[in-house]
Write a protein that holds these residues in place. Structure first.
Motif, PDB file in Angstrom:
ATOM      1  N   TYR A 114      -8.935  -2.431  -0.795  1.00 43.96           N
ATOM      2  CA  TYR A 114      -8.405  -1.565  -0.640  1.00 43.96           C
ATOM      3  C   TYR A 114      -6.982  -1.274  -1.855  1.00 43.96           C
ATOM      4  N   LEU A 115      -7.396  -2.042  -2.466  1.00 44.03           N
ATOM      5  CA  LEU A 115      -6.949  -1.777  -3.936  1.00 44.03           C
ATOM      6  C   LEU A 115      -7.757  -1.446  -5.034  1.00 44.03           C
ATOM      7  N   ILE A 116      -8.156  -1.373  -6.026  1.00 39.06           N
ATOM      8  CA  ILE A 116      -9.436  -1.606  -7.135  1.00 39.06           C
ATOM      9  C   ILE A 116      -8.771  -1.301  -8.694  1.00 39.06           C
ATOM     10  N   PRO A 117      -8.805  -2.023  -9.653  1.00 34.11           N
ATOM     11  CA  PRO A 117      -8.425  -2.539 -10.600  1.00 34.11           C
ATOM     12  C   PRO A 117      -8.201  -1.134 -11.476  1.00 34.11           C
ATOM     13  N   THR A 118      -7.563  -0.107 -12.380  1.00 33.77           N
ATOM     14  CA  THR A 118      -7.387   0.532 -12.792  1.00 33.77           C
ATOM     15  C   THR A 118      -8.435   0.949 -14.361  1.00 33.77           C
ATOM     16  N   PRO A 119      -9.181   1.345 -14.080  1.00 33.12           N
ATOM     17  CA  PRO A 119     -10.210   1.202 -15.790  1.00 33.12           C
ATOM     18  C   PRO A 119      -9.566   1.565 -16.400  1.00 33.12           C
ATOM     19  N   GLY A 120      -9.706   0.755 -17.935  1.00 32.48           N
ATOM     20  CA  GLY A 120      -8.732   0.712 -18.559  1.00 32.48           C
ATOM     21  C   GLY A 120      -8.372   0.227 -19.081  1.00 32.48           C
ATOM     22  N   GLN A 121      -7.310  -0.394 -17.602  1.00 29.69           N
ATOM     23  CA  GLN A 121      -6.051  -1.308 -17.290  1.00 29.69           C
ATOM     24  C   GLN A 121      -6.309  -2.160 -16.473  1.00 29.69           C
ATOM     25  N   PRO A 122      -6.876  -3.266 -16.553  1.00 32.63           N
ATOM     26  CA  PRO A 122      -7.243  -4.484 -15.397  1.00 32.63           C
ATOM     27  C   PRO A 122      -5.764  -5.157 -14.388  1.00 32.63           C
ATOM     28  N   THR A 123      -4.678  -4.872 -15.778  1.00 32.23           N
ATOM     29  CA  THR A 123      -3.251  -5.369 -14.855  1.00 32.23           C
ATOM     30  C   THR A 123      -2.569  -4.318 -14.047  1.00 32.23           C
ATOM     31  N   ARG A 124      -3.198  -3.211 -13.938  1.00 33.98           N
ATOM     32  CA  ARG A 124      -2.441  -2.515 -12.964  1.00 33.98           C
ATOM     33  C   ARG A 124      -3.676  -1.954 -12.174  1.00 33.98           C
ATOM     34  N   TYR A 125      -3.220  -1.244 -10.530  1.00 36.56           N
ATOM     35  CA  TYR A 125      -4.257  -1.125  -8.997  1.00 36.56           C
ATOM     36  C   TYR A 125      -3.657   0.097  -9.523  1.00 36.56           C
ATOM     37  N   ARG A 126      -4.978   0.828  -8.341  1.00 40.86           N
ATOM     38  CA  ARG A 126      -4.779   1.935  -7.668  1.00 40.86           C
ATOM     39  C   ARG A 126      -5.345   2.301  -5.871  1.00 40.86           C
ATOM     40  N   LEU A 127      -4.914   2.506  -5.223  1.00 43.45           N
ATOM     41  CA  LEU A 127      -5.802   2.465  -4.105  1.00 43.45           C
ATOM     42  C   LEU A 127      -7.361   2.522  -4.093  1.00 43.45           C
ATOM     43  N   GLY A 128      -7.769   2.274  -3.018  1.00 39.23           N
ATOM     44  CA  GLY A 128      -9.482   1.785  -3.354  1.00 39.23           C
ATOM     45  C   GLY A 128      -9.765   2.887  -2.400  1.00 39.23           C
ATOM     46  N   LEU A 134       0.615  -1.211  -0.399  1.00 42.17           N
ATOM     47  CA  LEU A 134      -0.051   0.070  -0.352  1.00 42.17           C
ATOM     48  C   LEU A 134       0.561   1.280  -0.193  1.00 42.17           C
ATOM     49  N   GLU A 135       2.494   1.166   0.611  1.00 42.36           N
ATOM     50  CA  GLU A 135       2.239   2.542   1.046  1.00 42.36           C
ATOM     51  C   GLU A 135       3.356   2.953  -0.768  1.00 42.36           C
ATOM     52  N   LEU A 136       3.360   2.009  -1.326  1.00 44.30           N
ATOM     53  CA  LEU A 136       4.121   1.655  -2.895  1.00 44.30           C
ATOM     54  C   LEU A 136       3.091   3.275  -3.414  1.00 44.30           C
ATOM     55  N   PHE A 137       2.145   2.755  -2.879  1.00 41.06           N
ATOM     56  CA  PHE A 137       1.095   3.896  -3.832  1.00 41.06           C
ATOM     57  C   PHE A 137       1.562   5.374  -3.286  1.00 41.06           C
ATOM     58  N   PHE A 174      -9.845   5.943   1.603  1.00 41.47           N
ATOM     59  CA  PHE A 174     -10.591   6.729   1.439  1.00 41.47           C
ATOM     60  C   PHE A 174     -11.591   6.760   3.185  1.00 41.47           C
ATOM     61  N   GLN A 175     -12.448   5.979   2.951  1.00 34.96           N
ATOM     62  CA  GLN A 175     -13.407   5.888   4.175  1.00 34.96           C
ATOM     63  C   GLN A 175     -12.076   5.880   5.408  1.00 34.96           C
ATOM     64  N   LEU A 176     -10.971   4.957   5.772  1.00 35.10           N
ATOM     65  CA  LEU A 176      -9.910   5.200   6.881  1.00 35.10           C
ATOM     66  C   LEU A 176      -9.532   6.804   6.878  1.00 35.10           C
ATOM     67  N   GLY A 177      -9.218   6.829   5.229  1.00 35.11           N
ATOM     68  CA  GLY A 177      -8.463   8.418   5.996  1.00 35.11           C
ATOM     69  C   GLY A 177      -9.259   9.608   6.385  1.00 35.11           C
TER      70      GLY A 177
END
Length: 257
Positions: A52-66, A15-18, A70-73
């Protein structure tokens, strides 16, 4: 103390890589962390299943924070108490320098102290939480004014009339004040050289929140009898570190170098 759990540590490492990159692929995570591909696959699958992660729209093999992050933050942000956090950090700064440490916010053309930790010296600055002073006469105030847009500064400090002074060394010229604020922006530090009290020097640094806005400033104040160039250099670094720690507590992330 209990021992750390390796699997949890690895998941947090992912997660911290993001924090540095908006999206990552599993191979990029593998390369960055030096973990086996199967381990990364399991971690990413688990984090995705828990949102906690979700696939990037249009790029399903890449991930971004979920959304879960945001809810925890958001819960964390709601629980933040600037005055409480400020006092805790100010106590540590004061323990290093044994001088009075303030944290202040801007209110119109004034600053208001929201936290204060006293020096243990018998001769020290007299002030109090809740005290209000003209911003242009103080180190914290000039720092906060330097963070305003030109229009916001003009609204608080009109260009067409002189400013009230507190000592003979106070800046009373709007033009001179703006020149000083420009230097403060460049240096990232602000000084009060007997401008609010004829016997006190201050050095201040900015505090930012999670949006990158300057929301407060922290200062070290000392009687002129203890002020010298060596301490000026030492406390410049100390107040920078203290302000950076408080900014981090408020969720600020400094820009990448």
């Amino acid at each position: 103390m209990g021992r750390t759990v390796p699997a949890v540590t690895r998941a947090l490492d992912v997660l911290e890589l993001f924090l540095e990159r908006p999206s990552l692929s599993a191979p990029e995570i593998t390369e960055s962390l030096g973990l086996p591909r199967t381990t990364v696959h399991e971690l990413v699958t688990t984090l995705t299943d828990r949102a906690y992660l979700i696939p990037t729209p249009g790029q399903p093999t890449r991930y971004r924070l979920g959304m879960r992050l945001f809810q925890l933050g958001s819960v964390f942000a709601e629980q933040l108490d600037l005055a409480h956090e400020a006092r805790e950090v100010a106590q540590r700064v004061a323990a290093h320098c044994d001088e009075t440490v303030h944290v202040a916010v801007l209110d119109g053309a004034d600053v208001v102290y929201i936290a204060k930790v006293d020096s243990t010296h018998p001769v020290r600055m007299v002030s109090a939480v809740g005290r209000r002073l003209p911003a242009h006469c103080t180190g914290v105030g000039k720092m906060l004014l330097s963070g305003l847009s030109p229009d916001a500064l003009d609204a608080r400090v009109p260009r067409d009339r002189d400013l009230p002074g507190m000592t003979p060394r106070s800046i009373t010229s709007p033009t001179r004040l703006r020149a000083r604020l420009e230097r403060i922006r460049e240096a990232g530090l602000s000084y009060d050289e007997c401008e609010s009290n004829e016997a006190v020097y201050c050095i201040a640094a900015p505090i930012y929140d999670n949006t990158g806005d300057m929301v407060a400033a922290m200062s070290i104040s000392t009687p002129s009898l203890r002020w010298n160039d060596e301490l000026r250099d030492e406390w410049s670094e100390l107040i920078r570190r203290g302000a950076a720690e408080l900014s981090q507590r408020l969720g600020h992330r400094p820009p990448a170098p």
